[in-house]
Design a protein around this motif. Structure first.
Motif, PDB file in Angstrom:
ATOM      1  N   ALA A   1      -7.032  14.784  -2.794  1.00 58.25           N
ATOM      2  CA  ALA A   1      -7.689  14.574  -1.520  1.00 58.25           C
ATOM      3  C   ALA A   1      -6.898  13.528  -0.747  1.00 58.25           C
ATOM      4  O   ALA A   1      -6.493  12.517  -1.295  1.00 58.25           O
ATOM      5  CB  ALA A   1      -9.121  14.113  -1.734  1.00 58.25           C
ATOM      6  N   ALA A   2      -6.634  13.819   0.503  1.00 54.16           N
ATOM      7  CA  ALA A   2      -5.872  12.865   1.293  1.00 54.16           C
ATOM      8  C   ALA A   2      -6.407  12.866   2.718  1.00 54.16           C
ATOM      9  O   ALA A   2      -6.931  13.873   3.191  1.00 54.16           O
ATOM     10  CB  ALA A   2      -4.393  13.250   1.296  1.00 54.16           C
TER      11      ALA A   2
ATOM     12  N   LYS B   1       0.857  -1.187   0.000  1.00 55.52           N
ATOM     13  CA  LYS B   1       0.000   0.000   0.000  1.00 55.52           C
ATOM     14  C   LYS B   1       0.886   1.227   0.000  1.00 55.52           C
ATOM     15  O   LYS B   1       2.016   1.200   0.485  1.00 55.52           O
ATOM     16  CB  LYS B   1      -0.892   0.002   1.239  1.00 55.52           C
ATOM     17  N   SER B   2       0.328   2.278  -0.552  1.00 55.08           N
ATOM     18  CA  SER B   2       1.087   3.527  -0.557  1.00 55.08           C
ATOM     19  C   SER B   2       1.015   4.136   0.844  1.00 55.08           C
ATOM     20  O   SER B   2       0.067   3.906   1.588  1.00 55.08           O
ATOM     21  CB  SER B   2       0.486   4.454  -1.598  1.00 55.08           C
ATOM     22  N   LEU B   3       2.029   4.907   1.189  1.00 53.06           N
ATOM     23  CA  LEU B   3       2.012   5.554   2.492  1.00 53.06           C
ATOM     24  C   LEU B   3       1.115   6.789   2.468  1.00 53.06           C
ATOM     25  O   LEU B   3       1.077   7.554   3.410  1.00 53.06           O
ATOM     26  CB  LEU B   3       3.429   5.963   2.915  1.00 53.06           C
ATOM     27  N   GLY B   4       0.403   6.967   1.392  1.00 48.40           N
ATOM     28  CA  GLY B   4      -0.503   8.114   1.309  1.00 48.40           C
ATOM     29  C   GLY B   4       0.113   9.193   0.455  1.00 48.40           C
ATOM     30  O   GLY B   4       1.309   9.426   0.495  1.00 48.40           O
ATOM     31  N   ASP B   5      -0.748   9.840  -0.310  1.00 53.04           N
ATOM     32  CA  ASP B   5      -0.284  10.899  -1.198  1.00 53.04           C
ATOM     33  C   ASP B   5       0.449  11.974  -0.415  1.00 53.04           C
ATOM     34  O   ASP B   5       1.413  12.552  -0.881  1.00 53.04           O
ATOM     35  CB  ASP B   5      -1.482  11.542  -1.900  1.00 53.04           C
ATOM     36  N   ALA B   6      -0.038  12.235   0.781  1.00 49.95           N
ATOM     37  CA  ALA B   6       0.467  13.382   1.522  1.00 49.95           C
ATOM     38  C   ALA B   6       1.936  13.206   1.888  1.00 49.95           C
ATOM     39  O   ALA B   6       2.675  14.177   1.975  1.00 49.95           O
ATOM     40  CB  ALA B   6      -0.362  13.587   2.776  1.00 49.95           C
ATOM     41  N   LEU B   7       2.344  11.977   2.092  1.00 42.20           N
ATOM     42  CA  LEU B   7       3.720  11.755   2.534  1.00 42.20           C
ATOM     43  C   LEU B   7       4.688  11.678   1.357  1.00 42.20           C
ATOM     44  O   LEU B   7       5.882  11.854   1.517  1.00 42.20           O
ATOM     45  CB  LEU B   7       3.777  10.464   3.352  1.00 42.20           C
TER      46      LEU B   7
ATOM     47  N   ILE C   1      -3.471   3.172   4.701  1.00 43.21           N
ATOM     48  CA  ILE C   1      -2.365   3.712   5.487  1.00 43.21           C
ATOM     49  C   ILE C   1      -2.405   5.227   5.401  1.00 43.21           C
ATOM     50  O   ILE C   1      -2.463   5.792   4.308  1.00 43.21           O
ATOM     51  CB  ILE C   1      -1.025   3.165   4.966  1.00 43.21           C
TER      52      ILE C   1
ATOM     53  N   PRO D   1      -0.741   9.007   6.965  1.00 37.15           N
ATOM     54  CA  PRO D   1       0.311   9.602   7.768  1.00 37.15           C
ATOM     55  C   PRO D   1      -0.269  10.313   8.996  1.00 37.15           C
ATOM     56  O   PRO D   1      -1.415  10.763   8.956  1.00 37.15           O
ATOM     57  CB  PRO D   1       0.951  10.627   6.815  1.00 37.15           C
TER      58      PRO D   1
ATOM     59  N   VAL E   1      -4.324  18.133  -0.462  1.00 36.38           N
ATOM     60  CA  VAL E   1      -2.919  18.500  -0.464  1.00 36.38           C
ATOM     61  C   VAL E   1      -2.391  18.306  -1.878  1.00 36.38           C
ATOM     62  O   VAL E   1      -2.571  17.242  -2.461  1.00 36.38           O
ATOM     63  CB  VAL E   1      -2.123  17.616   0.526  1.00 36.38           C
TER      64      VAL E   1
ATOM     65  N   VAL F   1       1.235  -0.957  10.898  1.00 36.51           N
ATOM     66  CA  VAL F   1       1.790  -0.781   9.571  1.00 36.51           C
ATOM     67  C   VAL F   1       3.247  -1.209   9.586  1.00 36.51           C
ATOM     68  O   VAL F   1       3.990  -0.856  10.498  1.00 36.51           O
ATOM     69  CB  VAL F   1       1.701   0.699   9.133  1.00 36.51           C
TER      70      VAL F   1
ATOM     71  N   ILE G   1      -5.358  12.676   6.488  1.00 32.54           N
ATOM     72  CA  ILE G   1      -4.161  12.853   7.285  1.00 32.54           C
ATOM     73  C   ILE G   1      -4.581  12.899   8.748  1.00 32.54           C
ATOM     74  O   ILE G   1      -5.588  13.526   9.091  1.00 32.54           O
ATOM     75  CB  ILE G   1      -3.439  14.163   6.887  1.00 32.54           C
TER      76      ILE G   1
ATOM     77  N   VAL H   1      -0.115  -3.636   5.901  1.00 32.50           N
ATOM     78  CA  VAL H   1      -0.727  -3.846   7.203  1.00 32.50           C
ATOM     79  C   VAL H   1      -0.298  -5.217   7.701  1.00 32.50           C
ATOM     80  O   VAL H   1      -0.482  -6.216   7.031  1.00 32.50           O
ATOM     81  CB  VAL H   1      -2.255  -3.727   7.104  1.00 32.50           C
TER      82      VAL H   1
ATOM     83  N   VAL I   1       3.060   6.469  10.416  1.00 34.61           N
ATOM     84  CA  VAL I   1       1.857   6.069   9.680  1.00 34.61           C
ATOM     85  C   VAL I   1       1.045   5.085  10.511  1.00 34.61           C
ATOM     86  O   VAL I   1       1.596   4.363  11.340  1.00 34.61           O
ATOM     87  CB  VAL I   1       2.218   5.415   8.314  1.00 34.61           C
TER      88      VAL I   1
ATOM     89  N   VAL J   1       3.592  18.813   4.985  1.00 33.94           N
ATOM     90  CA  VAL J   1       3.774  17.512   4.356  1.00 33.94           C
ATOM     91  C   VAL J   1       4.312  17.664   2.942  1.00 33.94           C
ATOM     92  O   VAL J   1       5.062  16.843   2.461  1.00 33.94           O
ATOM     93  CB  VAL J   1       2.433  16.756   4.314  1.00 33.94           C
TER      94      VAL J   1
END
Lengths: 657, 187
Positions: B104-105, A617-623, B70, B72, B100, A640, B107, A634, B63, B165
């Motif tokens: 859309a994220a 899984k990606s760690l999220g776009d924000a990171l 997942i 952050p 961000v 995680v 957080i 997971v 995370v 971020v």
């Protein structure tokens, strides 16, 4: 039953083809027509004499006996013949009712359609004779055609939908536009594949509605009827185009005999369109189910100290979950082949237009990727192919003058490495011209005038700058508004990377690294200090507990491990990741030897916890991207775990020292 | 009253300010009370096991697994330079829906304790006073004089975007560039 139906449909296609290729001056064609319809009749088995298939077959015999009007009778009957074929196994085909009901509803219009179809068929016949010397590199156009048939049929479905909306509200200009768009798109696709009959029909269909486009005229019921009829005729033509071609090709060679049944099976294969969001929800739910299951079985194994029966049941459950998960993962995966073949086709056409000799080589087309990724890379890929053929490969004369073979070579490759899919396109053309790039970059202010010459890396980076085109002439194949910056943006947005290597006079190579989304990989769970990480099992060469004597340090810092007759540098995760906690000596630790890009390194870790299947899984776009970490997973306990990016780690370690 | 207000606030400020009144979720960081628009809040969860991500700024706690996704988690105290405290049983994660970089994220932000949801009228909100250059107030929407005390209203998207971020992502991109460069040198 299904087999019978696909057999009948195949025979139906063969009959359609015989009809299209019919030439009364060629006895073999006349015989083929008769044979095709008698085969079809035989496949239907016991039918009445006034069944359309029987009538068509007797008309075909009449044609063979020299009755010129009989051909018209067959053409008139053909829609009914196909309808009958469609009905053989209705349960298999949800849209049968729809398909079957339409011709009846629009029956009043049928003479006109038949005429249109016939003109188009004549065009196709002309085309077919022209195309009777098939290009060797397009021997398996079947897949290309199948892809076309699926997409074109989807567009026709759209057209139907909007036409129905138009019937309710003829002033709906949005619907008019949508129908026109569907026709136009199919026209473009058909034109590209030289399916002139489909293209002509689409063109005609467009013509019917064009007057309504500007809103000057509201389409009347009669016009709509005709457009409906046109949509049906298009469907028919699309089917013929997709089914007809593979049976035409095999005559050329014996190897094609094997491909024939599969090609036809492909055409007959049914697909269901599912909203991708729903699919994603299903996949997410399955992913969570897998996690929940592994948490349950872990707890159960620990707490029950494993009674034999429970253990077996858990094992079975585990296996099923894994299967389910694999199936779920494959739902979104499609092979690159159709896309690659479109590229091959495009390359050929561009080479023809530019009057260049190009050998286009495909490899790894069976590599599978998430459909979303495949769809998104088609345009960038086309751009790169176009660049390679149009700008990269020189004219035959220039090539010979440069001491290269007259025929240029463009290679499109896909392969799986280190958990990513790589797609490369390489040509042996003139390469990028550094001078031209620098000049252009200076003009655009990307480089200061007085700035010293950029490094090779910076130079190649400039290739992806917006608006930077060094091509002196704009040809009609280039300049569709997709620049290299768009290519890069698309790849970036997919979480991939693109890089370029070029050598003046020797060629250019673009390398795309794409993520396999939703991928499941085997991972080794390792422990360093208080943290657990996952190393993709694919990158692990071996793990050893080294003897102190096998470790040599350089300047008391850089350490290497002697592994057989190789020296492997050691990477201390604890240092690279600045982890706290008790430090083990290197000789008390475990060294996990990993490999990336052919380079080996030894990760110094505390412990190997175990091995498990993980969902990346990606760690999220924000990171964004984190150096040395390619993603997360997971873990069975719900936490995680970070997946280590071995290539990134090696590079990171190089910098840290 | 309305006329007076119009005079007191320069029209330039009014024109580009959106309506700030509405429902806010308030939470505490130390002794201070903050608020974020309730529409931006997705959910509030207790503190989960957080996995630290190496080589990220200190305000990135790590995370967590939010039902299979997942996300952050940022430490707002560290982000605002307020100094670290130990987690307590009241510490929780506010999951916000933020945009961000145009995406859309979700957080998570760690706060000392969540207080309540309050309705704040536009008239109660005042511009942020100037604290000098030492204190960046760019991501403060305004200060609300609520009956239960003064709340500092955060523009949470700005908090996450401004030097936040996004910077992590940029750092990562630079890192990657360097990484590939060194790879190249090696080769």
């Amino acid at each position: 039953m299904t087999d019978l139906r696909s057999d009948v449909l195949r025979l139906c296609d063969a009959a359609a083809e015989a009809l299209v290729l019919f030439d009364e001056s060629d006895p073999s064609r006349v015989a083929a027509l008769g044979a095709a319809f008698s085969d079809l009749q035989a496949a239907f088995g016991d039918i009445d004499g006034d069944h359309p298939v029987a009538l068509a077959a007797s008309a075909a015999r009449a044609v063979a006996d020299g009755d010129p009007d009989a051909l018209g009778r067959i053409e008139g009957l053909f829609a009914k013949v196909r309808e009958a074929a469609e009905h053989i196994e209705p349960a298999d085909r949800a849209s049968v009712a729809e398909v079957a009901s339409k011709p009846k509803k629009r029956a009043a219009d049928s003479p006109r359609i038949t005429k249109a179809t016939r003109t188009a068929k004549a065009a196709k016949a002309a085309k077919a004779s022209e195309a009777s010397q098939p290009d060797a590199s397009f021997a398996d156009d079947a897949e290309l055609l199948h892809d076309f048939a699926v997409r074109a049929t989807e567009h026709m479905d759209d057209a139907d939908e909007f036409l129905l909306a138009l019937e309710h509200d003829p002033t709906d200009r949005g619907a008019v536009d949508a129908v026109l768009r569907a026709f136009h798109t199919v026209k473009g696709m058909a034109g590209f594949l030289a399916l002139n009959d489909v293209r002509d029909l689409a063109h005609e269909g467009e013509g019917l509605l064009e007057s309504a486009q500007g809103g000057e005229r509201v389409p009347d019921a009669e016009t709509l009827d005709r457009v409906f009829g046109m949509v049906d005729a298009m469907r028919e033509a699309i089917r013929i185009a997709a089914g007809g071609a593979p049976t035409a090709a095999p005559r050329e060679g014996s190897s094609a005999e094997e491909t024939e049944p599969t090609a036809i099976a492909t055409v007959a294969r049914e697909t269901i369109r599912v909203d991708s969001e729903r699919l994603d929800q299903l996949l997410d739910a399955i992913g969570e189910l897998v996690i929940a299951e592994s948490m349950v079985s872990r707890t159960a194994r620990v707490e029950m100290a494993l009674s034999v029966g429970l253990g077996q049941q858990l094992g079975r459950l585990d296996k099923l979950m894994r299967q389910l998960h694999e199936m779920a993962g494959s739902l979104r995966m499609i092979p690159l082949r159709p896309t690659f073949q479109r590229m091959a086709r495009a390359a050929r056409d561009i080479a023809h237009q530019a009057d260049k000799q190009v050998d286009f080589i495909l490899s790894g087309a069976e590599t599978e990727l998430d459909k979303a990724v495949v769809d998104r890379i088609a345009d960038p890929l086309l751009h790169l192919v176009r660049n390679a053929v149009d700008h990269g490969i020189e004219s035959a004369r220039d090539r010979v003058a440069a001491g290269k073979p007259a025929c240029g070579r463009v290679e499109l490759r896909a392969y799986h490495k280190a958990g990513s899919i790589f797609v490369e396109i390489e040509d042996d053309g003139c390469g990028l011209d550094p001078e031209a790039i620098i000049t252009r970059a200076r003009e655009m202010g990307l480089l200061a005038e007085d700035e010293s010459a950029p490094t090779e890396r910076e130079l190649l980076g400039l290739v992806f700058a917006p608006g930077l085109s060094t091509s002196e002439e704009v040809t009609d194949v280039s300049g569709r508004g997709v620049g290299m910056d768009v290519v890069k943006r698309t790849i970036d947005s997919l979480g991939g990377q693109i890089s370029v290597r070029s050598e003046s006079g020797r060629g250019t190579q673009f390398i795309m690294r794409l993520p396999v989304t939703l991928a499941v990989i085997d991972g080794m769970v390792i422990q360093v200090s208080d943290e657990r990480y996952i190393v993709p099992t694919l990158s692990v060469v071996r793990s050893i507990r080294p003897e102190a004597a096998e470790i040599t340090s350089v300047f008391e810092r850089g350490e290497t491990l002697r592994l057989g007759d190789e020296l492997v540098r050691l990477i201390k995760l604890r240092d690279v990741f600045s982890l706290n906690g008790f430090k083990l000596g290197v000789d008390e630790s475990i060294v996990m030897v990993v490999e990336s890009d052919g380079e080996k390194a030894g990760l110094v870790i505390d412990e190997i916890v175990g091995q498990q299947q993980i969902v990346i899984k990606s760690l999220g776009d924000a990171l964004g991207e984190v150096a040395g970490v390619s993603g997360g997973a997971v873990m069975p306990d719900g936490r995680v775990g970070l997946i280590l990016d071995v290539g990134g780690l090696v590079a990171l370690a190089n910098r840290t020292k | 009253m309305g006329v007076e207000a119009a005079v007191a606030v320069p029209s330039s400020v009014l024109s580009d300010e959106v309506e700030r009144g509405g429902k806010y979720l308030t939470f505490r960081l130390g002794a201070e009370e903050y608020g974020v628009e309730i529409l931006k809040v997705r959910e509030i969860i207790g503190l989960l096991a957080i996995t630290a991500v190496p080589r990220t700024p200190d305000f990135v706690r790590g995370v967590v697994n939010l039902r299979g996704k997942i996300i952050p988690v940022l430490d707002l105290r560290m982000k605002f330079g307020m100094g670290q405290v130990d987690d307590t049983e009241f510490t929780c994660i506010v999951v916000v829906d933020a945009e961000v970089n145009g995406r859309a994220a979700h957080i998570g932000v760690i706060v000392d304790t969540v207080s309540e949801v309050v309705q704040i009228a536009d008239a109660e909100i005042e511009e942020t006073p100037y604290f000098g250059e030492a204190l960046d107030t760019g991501f403060i929407l305004g200060m609300a004089k609520h009956r239960s005390g003064v709340k500092i209203l955060l523009n949470i998207e700005a908090v996450l975007a401004e030097s936040g971020v996004v910077e992590v992502a940029t750092m990562a991109a630079q890192e990657l560039a360097r990484v590939s460069e060194s790879e190249e040198k090696e080769a």
